[in-house]
Design a protein around this motif. Structure first.
Motif, mmCIF file in Angstrom:
data_model
loop_
_atom_site.group_PDB
_atom_site.id
_atom_site.type_symbol
_atom_site.label_atom_id
_atom_site.label_comp_id
_atom_site.label_asym_id
_atom_site.label_seq_id
_atom_site.Cartn_x
_atom_site.Cartn_y
_atom_site.Cartn_z
ATOM 1 N N GLN A 1 0.926 -1.729 0.042
ATOM 2 C CA GLN A 1 0.102 -0.111 -0.028
ATOM 3 C C GLN A 1 0.841 1.138 -0.136
ATOM 4 O O GLN A 1 2.226 1.503 0.874
ATOM 5 C CB GLN A 1 -0.752 -0.229 0.467
ATOM 6 C CG GLN A 1 -1.534 1.528 0.699
ATOM 7 C CD GLN A 1 -2.972 1.257 2.393
ATOM 8 O OE1 GLN A 1 -2.282 0.658 3.235
ATOM 9 N NE2 GLN A 1 -4.422 1.710 1.994
ATOM 10 N N GLY B 1 -5.794 5.604 7.058
ATOM 11 C CA GLY B 1 -6.984 4.939 6.439
ATOM 12 C C GLY B 1 -8.029 6.822 6.187
ATOM 13 O O GLY B 1 -9.386 6.496 6.231
ATOM 14 N N PRO C 1 -4.066 -11.193 6.612
ATOM 15 C CA PRO C 1 -4.038 -11.485 8.015
ATOM 16 C C PRO C 1 -4.483 -11.870 9.789
ATOM 17 O O PRO C 1 -4.321 -12.928 10.510
ATOM 18 C CB PRO C 1 -2.917 -10.612 8.385
ATOM 19 C CG PRO C 1 -3.686 -9.181 7.210
ATOM 20 C CD PRO C 1 -4.763 -10.117 5.864
ATOM 21 N N ASP C 2 -5.701 -10.572 9.890
ATOM 22 C CA ASP C 2 -6.393 -11.086 11.194
ATOM 23 C C ASP C 2 -6.656 -13.113 11.086
ATOM 24 O O ASP C 2 -6.770 -12.498 12.305
ATOM 25 C CB ASP C 2 -7.554 -10.494 11.251
ATOM 26 C CG ASP C 2 -7.322 -8.640 10.918
ATOM 27 O OD1 ASP C 2 -5.835 -8.687 10.799
ATOM 28 O OD2 ASP C 2 -8.069 -8.115 10.480
ATOM 29 N N SER D 1 5.820 -8.040 14.505
ATOM 30 C CA SER D 1 4.976 -8.947 15.990
ATOM 31 C C SER D 1 6.082 -8.525 16.725
ATOM 32 O O SER D 1 7.556 -8.712 17.014
ATOM 33 C CB SER D 1 4.216 -10.486 15.898
ATOM 34 O OG SER D 1 5.627 -11.075 16.438
ATOM 35 N N GLY E 1 -3.750 5.475 2.659
ATOM 36 C CA GLY E 1 -5.599 5.106 2.843
ATOM 37 C C GLY E 1 -6.494 4.705 1.573
ATOM 38 O O GLY E 1 -5.773 4.984 0.605
ATOM 39 N N TYR E 2 -7.034 4.077 1.504
ATOM 40 C CA TYR E 2 -8.024 3.668 0.531
ATOM 41 C C TYR E 2 -8.201 5.152 -1.085
ATOM 42 O O TYR E 2 -8.347 4.347 -1.533
ATOM 43 C CB TYR E 2 -9.971 3.131 0.356
ATOM 44 C CG TYR E 2 -8.813 1.569 1.498
ATOM 45 C CD1 TYR E 2 -7.829 0.924 1.274
ATOM 46 C CD2 TYR E 2 -10.306 1.145 1.986
ATOM 47 C CE1 TYR E 2 -7.760 -0.240 1.814
ATOM 48 C CE2 TYR E 2 -10.475 0.314 2.468
ATOM 49 C CZ TYR E 2 -9.048 -0.762 2.668
ATOM 50 O OH TYR E 2 -8.792 -1.870 3.687
ATOM 51 N N LEU F 1 -2.603 -14.757 11.169
ATOM 52 C CA LEU F 1 -1.616 -13.835 12.292
ATOM 53 C C LEU F 1 -1.552 -14.327 14.289
ATOM 54 O O LEU F 1 -1.163 -14.751 14.710
ATOM 55 C CB LEU F 1 -1.329 -12.188 12.547
ATOM 56 C CG LEU F 1 -0.532 -12.210 11.081
ATOM 57 C CD1 LEU F 1 -0.370 -10.998 10.849
ATOM 58 C CD2 LEU F 1 0.295 -12.687 10.275
ATOM 59 N N ILE G 1 5.609 -17.007 13.882
ATOM 60 C CA ILE G 1 5.477 -16.089 13.709
ATOM 61 C C ILE G 1 6.718 -15.058 13.589
ATOM 62 O O ILE G 1 7.020 -13.838 12.484
ATOM 63 C CB ILE G 1 4.638 -15.143 14.346
ATOM 64 C CG1 ILE G 1 4.223 -13.074 14.126
ATOM 65 C CG2 ILE G 1 5.547 -14.593 16.049
ATOM 66 C CD1 ILE G 1 3.268 -13.150 13.130
ATOM 67 N N LEU H 1 1.513 -5.706 3.261
ATOM 68 C CA LEU H 1 0.457 -6.399 4.212
ATOM 69 C C LEU H 1 0.944 -7.716 3.763
ATOM 70 O O LEU H 1 0.651 -7.874 2.591
ATOM 71 C CB LEU H 1 -0.459 -5.226 3.796
ATOM 72 C CG LEU H 1 -0.096 -4.199 4.296
ATOM 73 C CD1 LEU H 1 -2.436 -3.351 4.196
ATOM 74 C CD2 LEU H 1 -0.432 -3.951 6.351
ATOM 75 N N ASP I 1 -0.232 2.301 15.409
ATOM 76 C CA ASP I 1 -2.125 2.335 15.992
ATOM 77 C C ASP I 1 -1.857 3.335 16.832
ATOM 78 O O ASP I 1 -2.239 2.896 18.009
ATOM 79 C CB ASP I 1 -2.117 1.007 16.264
ATOM 80 C CG ASP I 1 -1.881 0.113 14.279
ATOM 81 O OD1 ASP I 1 -2.553 0.343 13.799
ATOM 82 O OD2 ASP I 1 -2.782 -1.731 15.122
HETATM 83 P P1 C2E Z 1 -1.544 -2.255 10.196
HETATM 84 O O1 C2E Z 1 -0.496 -2.712 10.197
HETATM 85 O O2 C2E Z 1 -2.043 -1.384 11.045
HETATM 86 O O3 C2E Z 1 -2.377 -2.566 8.606
HETATM 87 C C1 C2E Z 1 -3.124 -1.286 8.179
HETATM 88 C C2 C2E Z 1 -4.415 -2.471 7.867
HETATM 89 O O4 C2E Z 1 -5.879 -0.913 7.169
HETATM 90 C C3 C2E Z 1 -4.462 -3.407 6.762
HETATM 91 O O5 C2E Z 1 -4.949 -4.799 7.054
HETATM 92 C C4 C2E Z 1 -4.750 -2.002 5.367
HETATM 93 O O6 C2E Z 1 -5.184 -2.818 4.426
HETATM 94 C C5 C2E Z 1 -5.711 -1.529 6.266
HETATM 95 N N1 C2E Z 1 -6.132 -0.246 5.351
HETATM 96 C C6 C2E Z 1 -5.458 0.663 4.602
HETATM 97 N N2 C2E Z 1 -6.170 1.596 4.071
HETATM 98 C C7 C2E Z 1 -7.553 1.745 4.620
HETATM 99 C C8 C2E Z 1 -8.676 2.254 4.417
HETATM 100 O O7 C2E Z 1 -8.596 3.634 4.170
HETATM 101 N N3 C2E Z 1 -9.470 2.218 4.834
HETATM 102 C C9 C2E Z 1 -9.764 1.136 5.845
HETATM 103 N N4 C2E Z 1 -10.546 0.009 6.411
HETATM 104 N N5 C2E Z 1 -8.207 -0.074 6.152
HETATM 105 C C10 C2E Z 1 -7.569 0.677 4.995
HETATM 106 P P2 C2E Z 1 -5.078 -5.204 6.443
HETATM 107 O O8 C2E Z 1 -3.768 -5.909 5.225
HETATM 108 O O9 C2E Z 1 -5.926 -6.688 6.755
HETATM 109 O O10 C2E Z 1 -3.560 -5.887 8.015
HETATM 110 C C11 C2E Z 1 -4.253 -6.368 9.016
HETATM 111 C C12 C2E Z 1 -3.569 -6.196 10.234
HETATM 112 O O11 C2E Z 1 -2.661 -7.214 10.227
HETATM 113 C C13 C2E Z 1 -2.266 -4.792 10.289
HETATM 114 O O12 C2E Z 1 -2.516 -3.938 10.285
HETATM 115 C C14 C2E Z 1 -1.150 -5.051 10.267
HETATM 116 O O13 C2E Z 1 -1.666 -5.095 12.330
HETATM 117 C C15 C2E Z 1 -1.426 -6.844 10.834
HETATM 118 N N6 C2E Z 1 -0.046 -7.159 9.660
HETATM 119 C C16 C2E Z 1 -0.630 -7.427 8.118
HETATM 120 N N7 C2E Z 1 0.674 -7.708 7.312
HETATM 121 C C17 C2E Z 1 1.901 -8.270 8.448
HETATM 122 C C18 C2E Z 1 2.783 -9.044 8.315
HETATM 123 O O14 C2E Z 1 3.157 -8.874 6.871
HETATM 124 N N8 C2E Z 1 3.416 -9.003 9.668
HETATM 125 C C19 C2E Z 1 2.669 -9.000 10.667
HETATM 126 N N9 C2E Z 1 3.339 -9.531 11.695
HETATM 127 N N10 C2E Z 1 1.974 -8.407 10.956
HETATM 128 C C20 C2E Z 1 1.290 -7.592 10.186
#
Ligand code: C2E
Ligand code: CA
Ligand code: CA
Ligand code: CA
Length: 279
Positions: free
Chosen positions: A44, A237, A73-74, A122, A257-258, A77, A86, A60, A182
Protein backbone atom coordinates in the motif's frame (compact mmCIF):
# COMPACT_ATOMS: atom_id res chain seq x y z
CA UNK A 1 -25.68 -30.17 40.45
CA UNK A 2 -22.98 -32.82 40.36
CA UNK A 3 -24.03 -34.25 36.98
CA UNK A 4 -24.53 -30.74 35.74
CA UNK A 5 -21.01 -29.80 36.79
CA UNK A 6 -19.56 -32.88 35.17
CA UNK A 7 -21.58 -32.22 32.03
CA UNK A 8 -20.19 -28.73 31.84
CA UNK A 9 -16.67 -29.98 32.45
CA UNK A 10 -17.02 -32.54 29.68
CA UNK A 11 -18.41 -29.98 27.29
CA UNK A 12 -15.60 -27.59 28.16
CA UNK A 13 -13.17 -30.41 27.63
CA UNK A 14 -14.60 -31.21 24.20
CA UNK A 15 -14.59 -27.54 23.19
CA UNK A 16 -11.04 -27.11 24.37
CA UNK A 17 -9.87 -30.23 22.56
CA UNK A 18 -11.56 -29.09 19.35
CA UNK A 19 -9.97 -25.67 19.68
CA UNK A 20 -6.51 -27.10 20.30
CA UNK A 21 -6.89 -29.43 17.34
CA UNK A 22 -8.00 -26.54 15.11
CA UNK A 23 -5.04 -24.46 16.24
CA UNK A 24 -2.59 -27.31 15.66
CA UNK A 25 -4.05 -27.80 12.18
CA UNK A 26 -3.74 -24.10 11.38
CA UNK A 27 -0.14 -24.07 12.62
CA UNK A 28 0.70 -27.06 10.41
CA UNK A 29 -1.01 -25.34 7.46
CA UNK A 30 0.97 -22.13 8.00
CA UNK A 31 4.19 -24.11 8.20
CA UNK A 32 3.33 -25.89 4.96
CA UNK A 33 2.28 -22.59 3.41
CA UNK A 34 5.70 -21.15 4.16
CA UNK A 35 7.53 -24.05 2.52
CA UNK A 36 5.13 -24.09 -0.46
CA UNK A 37 5.33 -20.36 -1.11
CA UNK A 38 1.63 -19.70 -0.46
CA UNK A 39 2.17 -16.29 1.15
CA UNK A 40 2.42 -13.04 -0.72
CA UNK A 41 2.82 -9.38 0.08
CA UNK A 42 0.50 -6.63 -1.00
CA UNK A 43 1.89 -3.12 -1.00
CA UNK A 44 0.00 0.00 0.00
CA UNK A 45 1.49 3.38 -0.94
CA UNK A 46 2.26 6.05 1.63
CA UNK A 47 1.88 9.48 0.06
CA UNK A 48 3.22 12.94 0.82
CA UNK A 49 0.19 15.00 1.85
CA UNK A 50 1.46 18.35 0.54
CA UNK A 51 2.76 17.19 -2.85
CA UNK A 52 0.82 13.99 -3.53
CA UNK A 53 4.07 12.19 -4.31
CA UNK A 54 4.94 8.65 -3.31
CA UNK A 55 6.89 8.38 -0.06
CA UNK A 56 6.99 4.62 0.20
CA UNK A 57 5.00 1.48 0.83
CA UNK A 58 3.73 -0.70 3.64
CA UNK A 59 3.99 -4.45 3.05
CA UNK A 60 0.85 -6.33 4.14
CA UNK A 61 0.84 -10.11 4.16
CA UNK A 62 -1.78 -12.30 2.46
CA UNK A 63 -2.15 -16.05 2.37
CA UNK A 64 -3.19 -17.57 -0.94
CA UNK A 65 -4.54 -20.82 0.46
CA UNK A 66 -5.02 -23.64 -2.08
CA UNK A 67 -8.54 -24.42 -0.79
CA UNK A 68 -9.63 -21.38 1.20
CA UNK A 69 -8.58 -18.71 -1.28
CA UNK A 70 -7.14 -15.39 -0.13
CA UNK A 71 -6.88 -15.44 3.68
CA UNK A 72 -6.55 -12.03 5.42
CA UNK A 73 -3.85 -11.54 8.09
CA UNK A 74 -6.36 -11.32 10.93
CA UNK A 75 -7.37 -14.94 10.21
CA UNK A 76 -3.94 -16.47 10.77
CA UNK A 77 -1.55 -14.01 12.47
CA UNK A 78 -3.11 -14.38 15.96
CA UNK A 79 -2.42 -18.14 15.80
CA UNK A 80 1.05 -17.62 14.33
CA UNK A 81 1.78 -15.22 17.19
CA UNK A 82 1.26 -18.02 19.72
CA UNK A 83 4.37 -19.80 18.48
CA UNK A 84 7.69 -19.00 16.81
CA UNK A 85 5.88 -19.26 13.46
CA UNK A 86 5.39 -15.49 13.64
CA UNK A 87 9.19 -15.10 13.57
CA UNK A 88 9.42 -17.28 10.46
CA UNK A 89 6.71 -15.13 8.85
CA UNK A 90 8.59 -11.99 9.92
CA UNK A 91 11.83 -13.21 8.34
CA UNK A 92 10.01 -14.12 5.14
CA UNK A 93 8.36 -10.69 5.00
CA UNK A 94 11.60 -8.80 5.71
CA UNK A 95 13.41 -10.66 2.94
CA UNK A 96 10.70 -10.24 0.33
CA UNK A 97 9.78 -6.64 1.08
CA UNK A 98 13.38 -5.37 1.03
CA UNK A 99 14.11 -7.19 -2.24
CA UNK A 100 10.92 -5.81 -3.81
CA UNK A 101 11.83 -2.21 -3.02
CA UNK A 102 15.31 -2.68 -4.47
CA UNK A 103 13.77 -4.22 -7.61
CA UNK A 104 11.39 -1.26 -8.03
CA UNK A 105 14.25 1.15 -7.48
CA UNK A 106 16.28 -0.54 -10.21
CA UNK A 107 13.32 -0.45 -12.61
CA UNK A 108 12.53 3.18 -11.88
CA UNK A 109 15.35 4.96 -10.03
CA UNK A 110 13.82 8.46 -10.26
CA UNK A 111 10.44 7.46 -8.85
CA UNK A 112 11.88 5.40 -6.01
CA UNK A 113 15.18 7.04 -5.07
CA UNK A 114 14.26 7.62 -1.42
CA UNK A 115 11.13 5.49 -1.23
CA UNK A 116 10.73 3.53 1.99
CA UNK A 117 9.40 0.05 2.77
CA UNK A 118 7.49 -0.48 6.00
CA UNK A 119 7.29 -3.98 7.46
CA UNK A 120 5.10 -4.97 10.43
CA UNK A 121 7.02 -6.69 13.22
CA UNK A 122 5.16 -8.59 15.93
CA UNK A 123 5.98 -8.24 19.61
CA UNK A 124 7.11 -11.82 19.94
CA UNK A 125 9.59 -11.33 17.11
CA UNK A 126 10.86 -8.02 18.50
CA UNK A 127 11.46 -9.79 21.81
CA UNK A 128 14.04 -12.06 20.16
CA UNK A 129 17.63 -10.86 20.03
CA UNK A 130 18.06 -12.65 16.65
CA UNK A 131 15.76 -10.11 14.95
CA UNK A 132 18.70 -7.70 14.86
CA UNK A 133 20.83 -10.14 12.84
CA UNK A 134 17.88 -11.02 10.63
CA UNK A 135 17.31 -7.37 9.77
CA UNK A 136 21.02 -6.89 9.10
CA UNK A 137 20.98 -9.98 6.86
CA UNK A 138 17.92 -8.81 4.90
CA UNK A 139 19.62 -5.45 4.29
CA UNK A 140 22.84 -7.11 3.16
CA UNK A 141 21.08 -9.64 0.92
CA UNK A 142 18.87 -7.02 -0.75
CA UNK A 143 21.38 -4.17 -0.76
CA UNK A 144 18.78 -1.78 0.67
CA UNK A 145 20.01 1.33 2.53
CA UNK A 146 19.06 0.84 6.22
CA UNK A 147 17.11 4.07 6.63
CA UNK A 148 14.76 3.07 3.79
CA UNK A 149 13.53 0.13 5.85
CA UNK A 150 10.83 1.04 8.36
CA UNK A 151 9.90 -1.41 11.11
CA UNK A 152 6.35 -0.91 12.37
CA UNK A 153 5.65 -1.91 15.94
CA UNK A 154 2.57 -1.28 18.07
CA UNK A 155 2.47 0.64 21.33
CA UNK A 156 1.34 -2.34 23.38
CA UNK A 157 4.51 -4.18 22.35
CA UNK A 158 6.65 -1.38 23.74
CA UNK A 159 4.83 -1.64 27.06
CA UNK A 160 4.67 -5.43 27.26
CA UNK A 161 8.05 -6.61 25.93
CA UNK A 162 10.85 -5.76 28.37
CA UNK A 163 13.53 -6.27 25.67
CA UNK A 164 11.76 -4.06 23.09
CA UNK A 165 13.54 -0.86 24.06
CA UNK A 166 17.07 -2.34 23.87
CA UNK A 167 16.36 -4.17 20.61
CA UNK A 168 14.90 -1.06 18.97
CA UNK A 169 17.93 0.90 20.13
CA UNK A 170 20.21 -1.64 18.41
CA UNK A 171 18.07 -1.57 15.26
CA UNK A 172 18.18 2.22 15.11
CA UNK A 173 21.95 2.02 15.55
CA UNK A 174 22.04 0.00 12.31
CA UNK A 175 20.21 2.94 10.76
CA UNK A 176 16.76 1.40 10.38
CA UNK A 177 13.69 3.61 10.89
CA UNK A 178 11.19 2.66 13.60
CA UNK A 179 7.51 3.58 13.38
CA UNK A 180 4.94 3.41 16.17
CA UNK A 181 1.87 1.77 14.61
CA UNK A 182 -1.78 2.26 15.62
CA UNK A 183 -0.85 5.22 17.83
CA UNK A 184 -3.64 6.37 20.09
CA UNK A 185 -5.24 2.97 20.60
CA UNK A 186 -3.00 1.93 23.51
CA UNK A 187 -1.89 3.62 26.67
CA UNK A 188 1.09 5.64 25.52
CA UNK A 189 0.73 9.23 26.62
CA UNK A 190 2.00 12.00 24.40
CA UNK A 191 4.60 12.85 27.05
CA UNK A 192 6.12 9.36 26.84
CA UNK A 193 6.80 9.77 23.13
CA UNK A 194 10.11 11.52 23.62
CA UNK A 195 11.53 8.57 25.56
CA UNK A 196 10.56 5.89 23.06
CA UNK A 197 12.93 4.45 20.46
CA UNK A 198 10.80 5.58 17.50
CA UNK A 199 11.20 7.94 14.54
CA UNK A 200 7.68 8.04 13.16
CA UNK A 201 4.15 8.00 14.52
CA UNK A 202 1.28 6.33 12.68
CA UNK A 203 -2.02 7.72 13.82
CA UNK A 204 -4.57 4.92 13.93
CA UNK A 205 -7.33 5.03 11.36
CA UNK A 206 -10.04 5.13 14.04
CA UNK A 207 -9.16 8.82 14.59
CA UNK A 208 -9.91 9.71 11.00
CA UNK A 209 -13.15 7.77 11.01
CA UNK A 210 -14.55 9.04 14.31
CA UNK A 211 -17.73 11.17 14.04
CA UNK A 212 -16.84 12.91 17.33
CA UNK A 213 -15.87 16.56 16.54
CA UNK A 214 -13.41 16.55 19.46
CA UNK A 215 -11.31 13.96 17.66
CA UNK A 216 -9.99 16.50 15.15
CA UNK A 217 -8.50 18.55 17.98
CA UNK A 218 -6.93 15.39 19.38
CA UNK A 219 -5.29 14.57 16.05
CA UNK A 220 -4.00 18.14 15.83
CA UNK A 221 -2.53 17.76 19.32
CA UNK A 222 -0.83 14.47 18.46
CA UNK A 223 0.75 15.97 15.35
CA UNK A 224 1.98 19.07 17.18
CA UNK A 225 3.50 16.95 19.96
CA UNK A 226 5.08 14.49 17.53
CA UNK A 227 6.73 17.34 15.63
CA UNK A 228 7.94 18.93 18.87
CA UNK A 229 9.68 15.64 19.67
CA UNK A 230 11.16 15.42 16.16
CA UNK A 231 8.89 12.63 14.95
CA UNK A 232 7.31 12.32 11.49
CA UNK A 233 3.61 11.57 11.27
CA UNK A 234 1.68 9.22 8.99
CA UNK A 235 -2.12 9.27 9.12
CA UNK A 236 -3.79 5.94 8.37
CA UNK A 237 -7.17 5.23 6.80
CA UNK A 238 -7.64 8.20 4.47
CA UNK A 239 -10.79 7.39 2.51
CA UNK A 240 -11.78 10.74 0.97
CA UNK A 241 -10.55 14.15 -0.18
CA UNK A 242 -12.05 15.93 2.81
CA UNK A 243 -9.93 13.91 5.25
CA UNK A 244 -6.85 14.57 3.12
CA UNK A 245 -7.55 18.33 3.06
CA UNK A 246 -7.92 18.38 6.83
CA UNK A 247 -4.59 16.56 7.27
CA UNK A 248 -2.88 19.06 4.97
CA UNK A 249 -4.35 21.95 6.97
CA UNK A 250 -2.94 20.65 10.26
CA UNK A 251 0.50 19.85 8.87
CA UNK A 252 0.44 16.06 8.72
CA UNK A 253 3.20 15.11 6.26
CA UNK A 254 2.25 11.61 5.14
CA UNK A 255 -0.93 9.65 4.64
CA UNK A 256 -2.09 6.20 3.70
CA UNK A 257 -5.54 4.89 2.87
CA UNK A 258 -7.91 3.46 0.26
CA UNK A 259 -8.41 6.95 -1.24
CA UNK A 260 -4.69 7.18 -1.99
CA UNK A 261 -4.15 3.56 -2.96
CA UNK A 262 -5.32 0.15 -1.87
CA UNK A 263 -2.91 -2.61 -0.94
CA UNK A 264 -2.05 -4.41 -4.19
CA UNK A 265 0.28 -7.19 -5.32
CA UNK A 266 3.62 -6.07 -6.73
CA UNK A 267 3.05 -4.82 -10.27
CA UNK A 268 5.93 -5.67 -12.53
CA UNK A 269 6.02 -2.14 -13.89
CA UNK A 270 7.47 1.25 -12.97
CA UNK A 271 5.95 3.70 -10.51
CA UNK A 272 4.85 5.96 -13.39
CA UNK A 273 2.65 3.33 -14.99
CA UNK A 274 1.73 1.22 -11.96
CA UNK A 275 -1.46 1.46 -9.89
CA UNK A 276 0.41 3.55 -7.33
CA UNK A 277 1.71 6.14 -9.75
CA UNK A 278 2.45 9.45 -8.05
CA UNK A 279 -0.26 12.06 -8.60
P1 C2E B 1 -2.01 -2.39 10.19
O1 C2E B 1 -0.55 -2.54 10.29
O2 C2E B 1 -2.66 -1.32 11.00
O3 C2E B 1 -2.32 -2.21 8.63
C1 C2E B 1 -3.32 -1.36 8.12
C2 C2E B 1 -4.58 -2.12 7.78
O4 C2E B 1 -5.57 -1.19 7.38
C3 C2E B 1 -4.40 -3.08 6.60
O5 C2E B 1 -5.26 -4.20 6.81
C4 C2E B 1 -4.91 -2.23 5.42
O6 C2E B 1 -5.36 -3.01 4.33
C5 C2E B 1 -6.03 -1.48 6.08
N1 C2E B 1 -6.32 -0.19 5.42
C6 C2E B 1 -5.48 0.58 4.70
N2 C2E B 1 -6.10 1.70 4.26
C7 C2E B 1 -7.35 1.67 4.75
C8 C2E B 1 -8.50 2.57 4.64
O7 C2E B 1 -8.46 3.63 4.02
N3 C2E B 1 -9.63 2.18 5.28
C9 C2E B 1 -9.70 1.02 5.99
N4 C2E B 1 -10.86 0.73 6.59
N5 C2E B 1 -8.66 0.15 6.11
C10 C2E B 1 -7.50 0.48 5.49
P2 C2E B 1 -4.75 -5.70 6.59
O8 C2E B 1 -3.88 -5.76 5.37
O9 C2E B 1 -5.95 -6.57 6.66
O10 C2E B 1 -3.82 -5.96 7.83
C11 C2E B 1 -4.37 -6.03 9.13
C12 C2E B 1 -3.29 -6.08 10.18
O11 C2E B 1 -2.53 -7.30 10.07
C13 C2E B 1 -2.24 -4.98 10.02
O12 C2E B 1 -2.74 -3.78 10.58
C14 C2E B 1 -1.09 -5.56 10.78
O13 C2E B 1 -1.26 -5.36 12.18
C15 C2E B 1 -1.22 -7.04 10.49
N6 C2E B 1 -0.26 -7.42 9.43
C16 C2E B 1 -0.39 -7.34 8.09
N7 C2E B 1 0.70 -7.82 7.46
C17 C2E B 1 1.57 -8.21 8.44
C18 C2E B 1 2.89 -8.79 8.44
O14 C2E B 1 3.53 -9.03 7.41
N8 C2E B 1 3.43 -9.08 9.68
C19 C2E B 1 2.79 -8.79 10.85
N9 C2E B 1 3.39 -9.11 12.00
N10 C2E B 1 1.57 -8.23 10.88
C20 C2E B 1 0.96 -7.94 9.68
CA1 CA C 1 1.20 -1.35 10.12
CA1 CA D 1 -1.83 0.67 11.71
CA1 CA E 1 -4.08 -2.15 12.99
Amino acid sequence: AKTNGRGRAEMFDADLRAELAARAQLEADIQLGLTQDQFELHYQPVMDVATGRLRGYEALIRWRHPERGMVPPDAFLPTAEQSTLICAIGRWTLNHATRQLVAWTEQDPAGHADATMAVNISGRHLATRSLIDEVRQALTDSGLTPKRLILEITETVLMEEPAADAHLRALRQIGVTVSLDDFGTGYTSIGQLQKLQVDTLKIDQSFLHSPDPGTAALVQLMITAAHAFGLDVVAEGVENQEQLDRLAAIGCESAQGYYLGRPAPAPNVTAETGPHAAA
